[in-house]
Motif scaffolding. Structure first.
Motif, PDB file in Angstrom:
ATOM      1  N   UNK A  83       0.827  -1.201   0.000  1.00  0.00           N
ATOM      2  CA  UNK A  83       0.000   0.000   0.000  1.00  0.00           C
ATOM      3  C   UNK A  83       0.864   1.256   0.000  1.00  0.00           C
ATOM      4  N   UNK A  84       0.552   2.160  -0.898  1.00  0.00           N
ATOM      5  CA  UNK A  84       1.183   3.479  -0.876  1.00  0.00           C
ATOM      6  C   UNK A  84       0.490   4.356   0.157  1.00  0.00           C
ATOM      7  N   UNK A  85      -0.845   4.266   0.201  1.00  0.00           N
ATOM      8  CA  UNK A  85      -1.639   5.067   1.132  1.00  0.00           C
ATOM      9  C   UNK A  85      -2.786   4.227   1.666  1.00  0.00           C
ATOM     10  N   UNK A  86      -3.152   4.471   2.931  1.00  0.00           N
ATOM     11  CA  UNK A  86      -4.298   3.818   3.542  1.00  0.00           C
ATOM     12  C   UNK A  86      -5.500   4.750   3.623  1.00  0.00           C
ATOM     13  N   UNK A  87      -5.402   5.889   3.011  1.00  0.00           N
ATOM     14  CA  UNK A  87      -6.503   6.848   2.985  1.00  0.00           C
ATOM     15  C   UNK A  87      -7.690   6.238   2.246  1.00  0.00           C
ATOM     16  N   UNK A  88      -8.874   6.398   2.821  1.00  0.00           N
ATOM     17  CA  UNK A  88     -10.087   5.921   2.167  1.00  0.00           C
ATOM     18  C   UNK A  88     -10.578   4.566   2.637  1.00  0.00           C
ATOM     19  N   UNK A  89      -9.824   3.917   3.527  1.00  0.00           N
ATOM     20  CA  UNK A  89     -10.212   2.585   4.010  1.00  0.00           C
ATOM     21  C   UNK A  89     -10.816   2.646   5.410  1.00  0.00           C
ATOM     22  N   UNK A  90     -11.777   1.764   5.665  1.00  0.00           N
ATOM     23  CA  UNK A  90     -12.134   1.383   7.029  1.00  0.00           C
ATOM     24  C   UNK A  90     -11.219   0.219   7.386  1.00  0.00           C
ATOM     25  N   UNK A  91     -10.433   0.376   8.455  1.00  0.00           N
ATOM     26  CA  UNK A  91      -9.427  -0.623   8.807  1.00  0.00           C
ATOM     27  C   UNK A  91      -9.772  -1.244  10.152  1.00  0.00           C
ATOM     28  N   UNK A  92      -9.827  -2.572  10.181  1.00  0.00           N
ATOM     29  CA  UNK A  92     -10.111  -3.319  11.406  1.00  0.00           C
ATOM     30  C   UNK A  92      -8.899  -4.205  11.693  1.00  0.00           C
ATOM     31  N   UNK A  93      -8.385  -4.150  12.924  1.00  0.00           N
ATOM     32  CA  UNK A  93      -7.146  -4.863  13.233  1.00  0.00           C
ATOM     33  C   UNK A  93      -7.218  -5.530  14.600  1.00  0.00           C
ATOM     34  N   UNK A  94      -6.655  -6.733  14.683  1.00  0.00           N
ATOM     35  CA  UNK A  94      -6.590  -7.459  15.965  1.00  0.00           C
ATOM     36  C   UNK A  94      -5.351  -8.335  15.976  1.00  0.00           C
ATOM     37  N   UNK A  95      -4.817  -8.531  17.154  1.00  0.00           N
ATOM     38  CA  UNK A  95      -3.619  -9.342  17.345  1.00  0.00           C
ATOM     39  C   UNK A  95      -2.991  -8.969  18.672  1.00  0.00           C
ATOM     40  N   UNK A  96      -1.760  -9.346  18.865  1.00  0.00           N
ATOM     41  CA  UNK A  96      -1.061  -8.998  20.093  1.00  0.00           C
ATOM     42  C   UNK A  96      -0.977  -7.478  20.220  1.00  0.00           C
ATOM     43  N   UNK A  97      -1.095  -6.985  21.441  1.00  0.00           N
ATOM     44  CA  UNK A  97      -1.137  -5.543  21.651  1.00  0.00           C
ATOM     45  C   UNK A  97       0.094  -4.840  21.088  1.00  0.00           C
ATOM     46  N   UNK A  98       1.276  -5.469  21.232  1.00  0.00           N
ATOM     47  CA  UNK A  98       2.473  -4.803  20.736  1.00  0.00           C
ATOM     48  C   UNK A  98       2.436  -4.677  19.216  1.00  0.00           C
ATOM     49  N   UNK A  99       1.908  -5.678  18.517  1.00  0.00           N
ATOM     50  CA  UNK A  99       1.773  -5.602  17.066  1.00  0.00           C
ATOM     51  C   UNK A  99       0.795  -4.516  16.651  1.00  0.00           C
ATOM     52  N   UNK A 100      -0.347  -4.455  17.339  1.00  0.00           N
ATOM     53  CA  UNK A 100      -1.366  -3.467  16.992  1.00  0.00           C
ATOM     54  C   UNK A 100      -0.847  -2.050  17.239  1.00  0.00           C
TER      55      UNK A 100
END
Length: 236
Positions: A193-210
């Motif tokens: 990805x060049x840019x993440x603008x325009x996305x709804x982003x959902x993320x889960x995992x270890x707290x340090x990774x997030x």
């Protein structure tokens, strides 16, 4: 959150580090895709886990990452195993969390799971399927090895069944014949990805990774009002 008693229907290891837990609540409760519940271990000991099943499911599914060295989740697995064996119930508090699916949004969705963080993503995708939504959705699932990608089959099935769904499997240690990316999850995202603008982003995992992911995403134009993850409530 409401306190609900549950029967343990199944405790099954996916692999040597992740367990599938199936619960049957004594009373049905409403929740949103992407929310979590807390297993009540004691009066002041309530441990959160993402709900892997979609809303309106008869049973509640959990994926608990519990390697031998991680006593905190393994204690919960052992409690579940004992309750299943003895025919006793456990108590949960549910639902919790604000990082649920914004199903009314028409923006493209980027779903990111590290390890057993896939449980959070599974609820979201299954709800999208139930709603018959066709919003372009890309899932990145990062694991150390292919064996750790315990639900690879179902993720690839989504990819092959739904034209709107793109699954990108990422592992750090690939063996011969691996059909996916071999890289660190966040490094792969930076590459793709060049840019993440325009996305709804959902993320889960270890707290340090997030937490690290959020810092990386800030350099990639992320709109933080559209970045969802329950870990952010704990790592501000």
């Amino acid at each position: 959150m409401n306190t609900i008693r549950c029967q343990i229907k199944q405790v099954t290891p996916f692999n040597d580090a992740v367990y599938q837990i199936i619960l049957k609540p004594e009373i049905a409760f409403d929740f949103k895709a992407g929310q979590y519940l807390c297993v009540i271990m004691g009066d002041t000991d309530k441990r959160p886990f993402s709900i892997a099943s979609a809303p309106d499911s008869e049973h509640i599914e959990l994926h608990i990452g519990a390697a031998v060295s991680e006593s905190y989740p393994m204690q919960v697995v052992k409690r579940m195993q004992e309750s299943l064996q003895n025919g006793t119930s456990i108590e949960i508090e549910a639902p919790g969390g604000d990082a649920h699916l914004r199903h009314e949004s028409g923006r493209a969705r980027l779903l990111i799971a590290g390890g057993s963080g896939f449980s959070y993503i599974k609820s979201i995708i299954e709800h999208q399927i139930a709603l018959q939504q066709k919003i372009p959705t890309t899932l990145y699932w990062g694991c150390r090895t292919q064996d750790a990608m315990y639900y690879e089959t179902i993720a690839r099935q989504w990819h092959n069944t739904y034209p709107w769904m793109n699954f990108v499997p990422v592992i750090e240690q690939a063996s011969a014949g691996w059909d996916g990316k071999e890289a660190n999850l966040l490094e792969q995202l930076k590459s793709d990805f060049i840019s993440l603008n325009g996305y709804d982003i959902y993320i889960a995992g270890r707290f340090d990774m997030v937490g690290t992911a959020r810092e990386v995403f800030r350099t990639m134009g992320v709109e933080e009002d559209h970045l969802y993850g329950d870990a952010f409530a704990f790592i501000k």
